[in-house]
Structures are given as structure tokens and as C-alpha cells.
Design an enzyme around this catalytic site. Structure first.
Site, mmCIF file in Angstrom:
data_model
loop_
_atom_site.group_PDB
_atom_site.id
_atom_site.type_symbol
_atom_site.label_atom_id
_atom_site.label_comp_id
_atom_site.label_asym_id
_atom_site.label_seq_id
_atom_site.Cartn_x
_atom_site.Cartn_y
_atom_site.Cartn_z
ATOM 1 N N HIS A 4 -3.526 8.211 -7.441
ATOM 2 C CA HIS A 4 -3.063 6.995 -6.759
ATOM 3 C C HIS A 4 -3.499 5.771 -7.559
ATOM 4 O O HIS A 4 -4.474 5.818 -8.319
ATOM 5 C CB HIS A 4 -3.654 6.916 -5.352
ATOM 6 C CG HIS A 4 -3.104 7.924 -4.401
ATOM 7 N ND1 HIS A 4 -3.231 7.795 -3.047
ATOM 8 C CD2 HIS A 4 -2.407 9.083 -4.606
ATOM 9 C CE1 HIS A 4 -2.652 8.815 -2.446
ATOM 10 N NE2 HIS A 4 -2.152 9.618 -3.379
ATOM 11 N N GLU A 50 -5.085 3.096 -6.729
ATOM 12 C CA GLU A 50 -6.465 2.659 -6.498
ATOM 13 C C GLU A 50 -7.466 3.534 -7.249
ATOM 14 O O GLU A 50 -8.416 3.023 -7.852
ATOM 15 C CB GLU A 50 -6.810 2.707 -4.995
ATOM 16 C CG GLU A 50 -5.931 1.832 -4.143
ATOM 17 C CD GLU A 50 -4.743 2.561 -3.526
ATOM 18 O OE1 GLU A 50 -4.408 2.256 -2.376
ATOM 19 O OE2 GLU A 50 -4.144 3.430 -4.214
ATOM 20 N N CYS A 100 -4.654 4.579 1.437
ATOM 21 C CA CYS A 100 -4.693 5.778 2.271
ATOM 22 C C CYS A 100 -6.162 6.142 2.525
ATOM 23 O O CYS A 100 -7.064 5.564 1.902
ATOM 24 C CB CYS A 100 -3.963 6.917 1.573
ATOM 25 S SG CYS A 100 -4.854 7.598 0.143
ATOM 26 N N CYS A 138 -8.125 6.984 -0.730
ATOM 27 C CA CYS A 138 -8.435 5.810 -1.545
ATOM 28 C C CYS A 138 -9.467 4.916 -0.860
ATOM 29 O O CYS A 138 -10.353 4.375 -1.519
ATOM 30 C CB CYS A 138 -7.161 5.042 -1.860
ATOM 31 S SG CYS A 138 -6.055 5.956 -2.974
#
Length: 173
Positions: A64, A66, A94, A97
Site C-alpha cells: 500500500h 502508506e 486501512c 496501514c
């Protein structure tokens, strides 16, 4: 938060400036056929980490924006502790993260659009507020919300068009 950490936190009046850089990262994801989420991490008014979604490209569920930006920022500082840093991301993090943000000790999260399906900062679940790690993390949402959300919506509309799916659910019955 101590005085040194407080000095490093980015001033809120620059939130749109930094979110626009996160949007540039999201555009890179879009061009690569990835869900267009982008992230930058800022310390002392300087980007120290960047990332955009690369889940499909890297075939890695943890790739992801992040997570990749946290890795880049940690490399930049040669330290996994990102005290005093501000993370800008185009979509609410999410739960995975959000947990990584807590573990890396980021002091502030600024996100563009809330995520009603997977949001880990209050929209679906809240990993950040009242966390068991007793870490204080400042949270600001809805910065350039329409631009951030528009990019995600355009991506999924394009994906549905390629698949011949209008996105309209037909109920049988």
C-alpha cells in the site's frame, strides 16, 4: 509529544500543498493500473518518503502507498521512528496501514477522502484513536476530498467499462 517532535510537525496551513504531492503519487498508481492511492511523509516542511499503491505490480498485499512511504521515510532518516512526521494520503488508511503508522510513531495523519469500506481511522474501524499503545496521533480528514475521491471513482469507472460492467446491480427476483 515533546518540544522537538512538535517543531517537526507540518503546519496545517500547508496541508493542501502536501496533499497535492500525495495526489501526484496517486496519479502514478493510476497510470500503472493500480488503485490510485498516493502518500507522502513530511518532516520539517520536506518530503522524506513517497509511495503509491503497487499491490498488483509487486504482487504483494502489503504494498500500500502508506507502507511504501513509511519504508522510504525510514530509509531517508535511517531510523524506523518517524516521530514528528506528518503522513499525507489520498484515501483514509486501512487498518493495516493505520497499525503501521502507529508502530512507526508518525505524529500526524492527513487524508483526503474517507473510506467507508476499509477505513481504519474511524470510518469503518478506528485503530488510531484511543489505541492501546498510548500513542497520540493527530488526525485530519477531508483535505482535497473531492479531488482524491474523484481519482478513485474515475479509476473504478474505467475498470468497470473495460470489463463491460456498468456497476449497476440488478436484483433478480
Amino acid at each position: 509529544m515533546n518540544a522537538i517532535e512538535n517543531q517537526n510537525i507540518v503546519s496545517p496551513e500547508n496541508d493542501e500543498k502536501w496533499m497535492r504531492q500525495a495526489l501526484r503519487q496517486a496519479e502514478k498508481a493510476y497510470e500503472a493500473g493500480e488503485v490510485p492511492i498516493g502518500c507522502v511523509i513530511v518532516q520539517n516542511e520536506r518530503v522524506i518518503g513517497r509511495g503509491y499503491n503497487q499491490v498488483e505490480t509487486l504482487r504483494d498485499a502489503t504494498a500500500h502507498a502508506e507502507i511504501l512511504a513509511i519504508g522510504a521515510a525510514s530509509s531517508s532518516l535511517e531510523n524506523w521512528r518517524l516521530d514528528g512526521c506528518t503522513l499525507y494520503v489520498t484515501l483514509e488508511p486501512c487498518p493495516m496501514c493505520a497499525g503501521a503508522i502507529l508502530n512507526s510513531r508518525i505524529s500526524r495523519i492527513v487524508y483526503g477522502s474517507p473510506d467507508s469500506r476499509f477505513g481504519g481511522c474511524g470510518s469503518t474501524v478506528d485503530v488510531i484513536t484511543g489505541n492501546g499503545l498510548a500513542r497520540e496521533v493527530s488526525l485530519t480528514g477531508n483535505v482535497l476530498r473531492d479531488e482524491c475521491l474523484g481519482l478513485v471513482q474515475a479509476f473504478f469507472q474505467e475498470m468497470r467499462a473495460k470489463k463491460g460492467d456498468s456497476g449497476v446491480k440488478i436484483q433478480k427476483g
